[in-house]
Design a protein around this motif. Structure first.
Motif, PDB file in Angstrom:
ATOM      1  N   LEU A 184     -10.025   1.384   8.260  1.00 58.76           N
ATOM      2  CA  LEU A 184      -9.742   1.758   9.640  1.00 58.76           C
ATOM      3  C   LEU A 184      -9.964   3.247   9.800  1.00 58.76           C
ATOM      4  O   LEU A 184      -9.806   4.011   8.837  1.00 58.76           O
ATOM      5  CB  LEU A 184      -8.281   1.424   9.984  1.00 58.76           C
TER       6      LEU A 184
ATOM      7  N   PHE B 294      -7.726   4.628  -2.537  1.00 50.79           N
ATOM      8  CA  PHE B 294      -7.092   5.465  -3.556  1.00 50.79           C
ATOM      9  C   PHE B 294      -8.154   6.325  -4.224  1.00 50.79           C
ATOM     10  O   PHE B 294      -9.340   6.053  -4.131  1.00 50.79           O
ATOM     11  CB  PHE B 294      -6.419   4.597  -4.636  1.00 50.79           C
TER      12      PHE B 294
ATOM     13  N   PHE C  69      -2.134  -9.415   7.950  1.00 53.89           N
ATOM     14  CA  PHE C  69      -1.675 -10.468   7.042  1.00 53.89           C
ATOM     15  C   PHE C  69      -2.807 -11.045   6.202  1.00 53.89           C
ATOM     16  O   PHE C  69      -2.551 -11.861   5.324  1.00 53.89           O
ATOM     17  CB  PHE C  69      -1.043 -11.625   7.836  1.00 53.89           C
TER      18      PHE C  69
ATOM     19  N   LEU D 294       5.416   0.269  11.362  1.00 56.05           N
ATOM     20  CA  LEU D 294       4.149   0.532  12.042  1.00 56.05           C
ATOM     21  C   LEU D 294       4.377   1.361  13.308  1.00 56.05           C
ATOM     22  O   LEU D 294       3.643   2.322  13.560  1.00 56.05           O
ATOM     23  CB  LEU D 294       3.469  -0.803  12.384  1.00 56.05           C
TER      24      LEU D 294
ATOM     25  N   ARG E 217      -6.596  -8.201  -6.489  1.00 57.10           N
ATOM     26  CA  ARG E 217      -7.204  -8.814  -5.309  1.00 57.10           C
ATOM     27  C   ARG E 217      -8.632  -8.334  -5.125  1.00 57.10           C
ATOM     28  O   ARG E 217      -9.539  -9.121  -4.843  1.00 57.10           O
ATOM     29  CB  ARG E 217      -6.344  -8.448  -4.086  1.00 57.10           C
TER      30      ARG E 217
ATOM     31  N   LEU F 141      -3.094  -5.045  -5.815  1.00 58.29           N
ATOM     32  CA  LEU F 141      -4.261  -4.700  -4.987  1.00 58.29           C
ATOM     33  C   LEU F 141      -5.530  -4.634  -5.839  1.00 58.29           C
ATOM     34  O   LEU F 141      -6.594  -5.076  -5.405  1.00 58.29           O
ATOM     35  CB  LEU F 141      -4.032  -3.367  -4.270  1.00 58.29           C
TER      36      LEU F 141
ATOM     37  N   GLN G 148      -1.773   1.480   9.715  1.00 56.84           N
ATOM     38  CA  GLN G 148      -1.908   0.143   9.161  1.00 56.84           C
ATOM     39  C   GLN G 148      -0.726  -0.218   8.260  1.00 56.84           C
ATOM     40  O   GLN G 148      -0.272   0.597   7.475  1.00 56.84           O
ATOM     41  CB  GLN G 148      -3.208   0.118   8.345  1.00 56.84           C
ATOM     42  N   VAL G 149      -0.248  -1.449   8.410  1.00 62.57           N
ATOM     43  CA  VAL G 149       0.691  -2.024   7.454  1.00 62.57           C
ATOM     44  C   VAL G 149       0.065  -3.329   6.972  1.00 62.57           C
ATOM     45  O   VAL G 149      -0.354  -4.152   7.790  1.00 62.57           O
ATOM     46  CB  VAL G 149       2.062  -2.322   8.114  1.00 62.57           C
TER      47      VAL G 149
ATOM     48  N   LYS H  15      -1.461   7.629   6.905  1.00 63.69           N
ATOM     49  CA  LYS H  15      -2.186   6.377   6.786  1.00 63.69           C
ATOM     50  C   LYS H  15      -1.519   5.502   5.741  1.00 63.69           C
ATOM     51  O   LYS H  15      -1.084   5.972   4.708  1.00 63.69           O
ATOM     52  CB  LYS H  15      -3.633   6.641   6.345  1.00 63.69           C
ATOM     53  N   ARG H  16      -1.431   4.204   6.021  1.00 62.06           N
ATOM     54  CA  ARG H  16      -0.947   3.269   5.012  1.00 62.06           C
ATOM     55  C   ARG H  16      -2.118   2.601   4.370  1.00 62.06           C
ATOM     56  O   ARG H  16      -2.870   1.972   5.002  1.00 62.06           O
ATOM     57  CB  ARG H  16      -0.079   2.197   5.664  1.00 62.06           C
TER      58      ARG H  16
ATOM     59  N   GLU I 250       0.796  -1.225   0.000  1.00 59.93           N
ATOM     60  CA  GLU I 250       0.000   0.000   0.000  1.00 59.93           C
ATOM     61  C   GLU I 250       0.825   1.269   0.000  1.00 59.93           C
ATOM     62  O   GLU I 250       0.263   2.357   0.039  1.00 59.93           O
ATOM     63  CB  GLU I 250      -0.929   0.038   1.219  1.00 59.93           C
TER      64      GLU I 250
ATOM     65  N   HIS J 245     -12.322 -10.261  -5.398  1.00 58.26           N
ATOM     66  CA  HIS J 245     -13.396 -10.203  -4.389  1.00 58.26           C
ATOM     67  C   HIS J 245     -14.724  -9.820  -5.033  1.00 58.26           C
ATOM     68  O   HIS J 245     -15.760 -10.396  -4.727  1.00 58.26           O
ATOM     69  CB  HIS J 245     -13.054  -9.177  -3.296  1.00 58.26           C
TER      70      HIS J 245
ATOM     71  N   ILE K 264       0.493  -6.877   4.815  1.00 53.38           N
ATOM     72  CA  ILE K 264       1.449  -7.805   4.198  1.00 53.38           C
ATOM     73  C   ILE K 264       0.661  -8.943   3.584  1.00 53.38           C
ATOM     74  O   ILE K 264       0.078  -9.761   4.297  1.00 53.38           O
ATOM     75  CB  ILE K 264       2.440  -8.378   5.228  1.00 53.38           C
ATOM     76  N   ASP K 265       0.623  -8.970   2.262  1.00 56.28           N
ATOM     77  CA  ASP K 265      -0.069 -10.043   1.548  1.00 56.28           C
ATOM     78  C   ASP K 265       1.023 -10.848   0.843  1.00 56.28           C
ATOM     79  O   ASP K 265       1.658 -10.371  -0.093  1.00 56.28           O
ATOM     80  CB  ASP K 265      -1.049  -9.442   0.540  1.00 56.28           C
TER      81      ASP K 265
ATOM     82  N   TYR L 299      -0.174 -22.277   3.785  1.00 58.19           N
ATOM     83  CA  TYR L 299      -0.820 -21.019   3.416  1.00 58.19           C
ATOM     84  C   TYR L 299      -1.643 -21.226   2.145  1.00 58.19           C
ATOM     85  O   TYR L 299      -1.146 -21.694   1.132  1.00 58.19           O
ATOM     86  CB  TYR L 299       0.252 -19.953   3.196  1.00 58.19           C
TER      87      TYR L 299
ATOM     88  N   PRO M  96      -5.409 -11.415   3.288  1.00 61.18           N
ATOM     89  CA  PRO M  96      -5.335 -10.882   1.923  1.00 61.18           C
ATOM     90  C   PRO M  96      -6.579 -10.099   1.541  1.00 61.18           C
ATOM     91  O   PRO M  96      -7.321 -10.467   0.641  1.00 61.18           O
ATOM     92  CB  PRO M  96      -5.160 -12.140   1.068  1.00 61.18           C
ATOM     93  N   VAL M  97      -6.809  -9.001   2.242  1.00 64.55           N
ATOM     94  CA  VAL M  97      -7.984  -8.176   1.994  1.00 64.55           C
ATOM     95  C   VAL M  97      -7.680  -6.771   2.512  1.00 64.55           C
ATOM     96  O   VAL M  97      -6.901  -6.610   3.463  1.00 64.55           O
ATOM     97  CB  VAL M  97      -9.216  -8.801   2.707  1.00 64.55           C
ATOM     98  N   THR M  98      -8.220  -5.769   1.848  1.00 62.96           N
ATOM     99  CA  THR M  98      -8.044  -4.393   2.308  1.00 62.96           C
ATOM    100  C   THR M  98      -9.036  -4.111   3.417  1.00 62.96           C
ATOM    101  O   THR M  98     -10.228  -4.341   3.251  1.00 62.96           O
ATOM    102  CB  THR M  98      -8.266  -3.408   1.142  1.00 62.96           C
TER     103      THR M  98
END
Lengths: 223, 223
Positions: free
Chosen positions: A194, B54, A187, B212, B30, B27, A200-201, B222-223, A3, B34, A203-204, B112, A189-191
């Motif tokens: 918040l 974005f 972690f 973070l 992904r 992103l 936020q960080v 914000k990230r 991101e 969805h 990691i996907d 995973y 895999p979804v946005t």
């Protein structure tokens, strides 16, 4: 961090340090710690840069955002620069961390040795599975997710890690925000959405592999 | 990716797409997946952008690096854009992946689920521990590291993941390069040196937490 967005540099303004500079600070810290472990007391941008694949000018420019760290004829004193970078990153204290979700990834994170070395300690874990709650894994108690607010307050936890399935991630994030956490590493895999005051960080792991396959297919660019 | 460096954008030149654009492509992919799973057939930059935090202009600008994907009055056809992005990222084929190191992280990666959904299949695992070699975990055979070259050739593997301790990472990377791998994802908390023709993505989980904590301490971004 998929991101990450570009920001315009503006020296001496804490609110506008480019993300890439902050990322490189972590790399400098990691390398300085390696140098200290191998017995080295001082270093220079000429050593540090090439060890990390950067130019020496890059190292000096990055550090200049935060102050003057070198000594003429000596270079950088490793321990001093380590302390300075830890102060900048906020890791000159220990951060208690909450872990959400005790699946395979959650268990691996509980066993991961790299966090404590850098000042992060997983202090409490949470799950909704009653077979897991009440157990202790790697010395960390697994609480019921319903206890989050109380446990977070008790240990003064600000940071949390989401290691739950994608479909549970937003609900978990909402609970974490409600419990008072202000920084979330995700972690799943979804946005997730918040509130503005929560950092936020994401990691996907599949996204990271996609970035690698892109680089291999296009083969133009070293990371 | 802590090692990411800024690049200058230059539309229509495959060799100079900014990293941040390629990250955002993942992103978009992904999110499109969805949307398709929830039954949506078309979307727009006005929907896709805000879902990811974005602007719609950002989405259009990013996609414009690679071609024209929208239809007047319709927007983007989700499946078509998914296929296009997969083509750009190189994931319109399945990539066999080699995993180095069957510790806690390696085991978690074997379990995973997110890799195969995006076109990556861990095809072979390697370790130096004779108690692990010869076993099968999650359907994946654990080979002795000495067999790497033969196994990599047999399965046509180009990508590899390093999940060994820091002190073993460079030696493992050297073996991987010798075996013919051209893309390496490194989870070990150390910078590894690779020849120019080998691409690299580094993921240091402690560094991500440092980023973070910096954001929480400075609370500007914000990230």
């Amino acid at each position: 961090m998929a991101e990450s967005r570009d920001k315009t540099p503006a020296p001496d303004s804490g609110s506008s340090i480019p993300r890439a500079v902050v990322s490189r600070l972590s790399l400098y810290l990691r390398e300085l710690q390696h140098l200290v472990r191998s017995g080295q007391e001082t270093t220079s941008s000429n050593q540090l840069g090439p060890l990390l694949g950067f130019t020496d000018a890059q190292v000096r420019k990055d550090l200049a955002y935060f102050g003057q760290f070198g000594y003429p004829g000596i270079g950088y004193r490793c321990q001093e620069l380590i302390q300075a970078i830890r102060g900048i990153l906020g890791t000159d204290r220990e951060w208690p961390v909450a872990l959400m979700g005790i699946g395979n990834l959650g268990r691996a994170l509980l066993r991961y040795k790299g966090f404590e070395q850098q000042g992060f300690r997983i202090t409490a874990a949470f799950d909704i599975d009653s077979e897991k709650t009440g157990t202790t894994i790697e010395g960390v108690v697994v609480y019921d997710a319903a206890e989050m607010e109380e446990v977070v307050r008790r240990y003064g936890i600000q940071l949390g890690v989401i290691a739950v399935p994608a479909e549970a991630a937003q609900g978990t994030a909402d609970s974490m925000v409600h419990a008072g956490l202000t920084g979330i590493m995700n972690f799943a895999p979804v946005t997730i959405s918040l509130p503005d005051h929560v950092q936020q960080v994401g990691i996907d792991l599949a996204i990271e592999l996609e970035q690698l396959s892109f680089a291999v297919v296009n083969r133009h660019d070293k990371r």
